[in-house]
Design a protein around this motif. Structure first.
Motif, mmCIF file in Angstrom:
data_model
loop_
_atom_site.group_PDB
_atom_site.id
_atom_site.type_symbol
_atom_site.label_atom_id
_atom_site.label_comp_id
_atom_site.label_asym_id
_atom_site.label_seq_id
_atom_site.Cartn_x
_atom_site.Cartn_y
_atom_site.Cartn_z
ATOM 1 N N ARG A 39 0.815 -1.226 0.000
ATOM 2 C CA ARG A 39 0.000 0.000 0.000
ATOM 3 C C ARG A 39 0.848 1.276 0.000
ATOM 4 N NH1 ARG A 39 -2.505 -3.964 2.880
ATOM 5 N NH2 ARG A 39 -4.646 -4.452 2.303
ATOM 6 N N SER A 40 1.934 1.228 -0.721
ATOM 7 C CA SER A 40 2.824 2.372 -0.885
ATOM 8 C C SER A 40 2.931 2.644 -2.378
ATOM 9 C CB SER A 40 4.212 2.041 -0.314
ATOM 10 O OG SER A 40 5.189 2.907 -0.839
ATOM 11 N N VAL A 41 2.630 3.880 -2.783
ATOM 12 C CA VAL A 41 2.663 4.206 -4.208
ATOM 13 C C VAL A 41 4.068 4.007 -4.777
ATOM 14 C CG1 VAL A 41 2.334 6.031 -5.927
ATOM 15 C CG2 VAL A 41 0.700 5.769 -4.053
ATOM 16 N N ARG A 75 -4.832 -3.589 -13.830
ATOM 17 C CA ARG A 75 -5.359 -3.004 -12.583
ATOM 18 C C ARG A 75 -4.280 -2.223 -11.840
ATOM 19 N NH1 ARG A 75 -7.665 -8.171 -12.022
ATOM 20 N NH2 ARG A 75 -6.457 -8.567 -10.136
ATOM 21 N N MET A 76 -3.045 -2.728 -11.880
ATOM 22 C CA MET A 76 -1.945 -2.009 -11.228
ATOM 23 C C MET A 76 -1.696 -0.669 -11.924
ATOM 24 S SD MET A 76 0.807 -4.983 -10.243
ATOM 25 C CE MET A 76 1.765 -3.962 -9.106
ATOM 26 N N PHE A 77 -1.733 -0.664 -13.253
ATOM 27 C CA PHE A 77 -1.579 0.591 -13.989
ATOM 28 C C PHE A 77 -2.720 1.545 -13.679
ATOM 29 C CE2 PHE A 77 1.442 -1.411 -17.033
ATOM 30 C CZ PHE A 77 2.383 -0.394 -17.032
ATOM 31 N N GLN A 78 -3.939 1.022 -13.608
ATOM 32 C CA GLN A 78 -5.088 1.879 -13.327
ATOM 33 C C GLN A 78 -4.960 2.523 -11.949
ATOM 34 O OE1 GLN A 78 -7.655 2.695 -15.553
ATOM 35 N NE2 GLN A 78 -7.769 4.276 -13.985
ATOM 36 N N PHE A 79 -4.538 1.746 -10.960
ATOM 37 C CA PHE A 79 -4.332 2.322 -9.627
ATOM 38 C C PHE A 79 -3.312 3.456 -9.697
ATOM 39 C CE2 PHE A 79 -1.464 2.523 -5.982
ATOM 40 C CZ PHE A 79 -2.332 3.061 -5.040
ATOM 41 N N LEU A 80 -2.204 3.214 -10.381
ATOM 42 C CA LEU A 80 -1.164 4.228 -10.481
ATOM 43 C C LEU A 80 -1.696 5.480 -11.171
ATOM 44 C CD1 LEU A 80 1.753 4.568 -9.622
ATOM 45 C CD2 LEU A 80 2.433 3.726 -11.871
ATOM 46 N N ALA A 81 -2.449 5.303 -12.248
ATOM 47 C CA ALA A 81 -3.040 6.450 -12.944
ATOM 48 C C ALA A 81 -3.994 7.207 -12.030
ATOM 49 C CB ALA A 81 -3.762 5.986 -14.200
ATOM 50 N N ASP A 82 -4.755 6.476 -11.237
ATOM 51 C CA ASP A 82 -5.726 7.107 -10.332
ATOM 52 C C ASP A 82 -5.060 7.903 -9.216
ATOM 53 O OD1 ASP A 82 -7.756 6.019 -11.845
ATOM 54 O OD2 ASP A 82 -8.175 4.383 -10.444
ATOM 55 N N THR A 83 -3.810 7.624 -8.923
ATOM 56 C CA THR A 83 -3.123 8.349 -7.844
ATOM 57 C C THR A 83 -2.440 9.621 -8.337
ATOM 58 O OG1 THR A 83 -1.037 7.139 -8.116
ATOM 59 C CG2 THR A 83 -2.663 6.223 -6.569
#
Length: 92
Positions: A39-41, A75-83
């Motif tokens: 849970r660390s960007v 999904r990992m890319f989407q999370f990163l984009a969302d942050t």
């Protein structure tokens, strides 16, 4: 090593052990929403880069990569984009 040096005597075994273990750990460590378990960007970004490099290398040498692995990467890319901060359009 098995992906990079396919003609070495142990390459097939190394490749099998390495990819099986890597994809299993990916499934275990990445949560259903695409966030890495730490849970660390910053850590998420490093792990995503590692997974992506190995996914790319596996694809380049003709290894079958299962759909669930590719779905996790998305999904990992989407999370990163969302942050990332949303940029407002400029005054032009």
């Amino acid at each position: 090593m098995g992906l990079s040096f396919p003609n070495w005597p142990e390459a097939q075994r190394w490749k099998s052990i390495g990819l099986t273990g890597l994809w299993a750990e990916m499934r275990r460590q990445v949560l259903s929403d695409g966030v890495h378990d730490e849970r660390s960007v910053s850590y998420h970004t490093i792990v995503l880069q590692d997974f992506l490099e190995l996914w790319w290398l596996a694809k380049q040498v003709g290894e079958v990569v299962t759909e669930d692995v590719e779905s996790i990467l998305v999904r990992m890319f989407q999370f990163l984009a969302d942050t990332q901060p949303q940029m407002e359009p400029g005054p032009w």
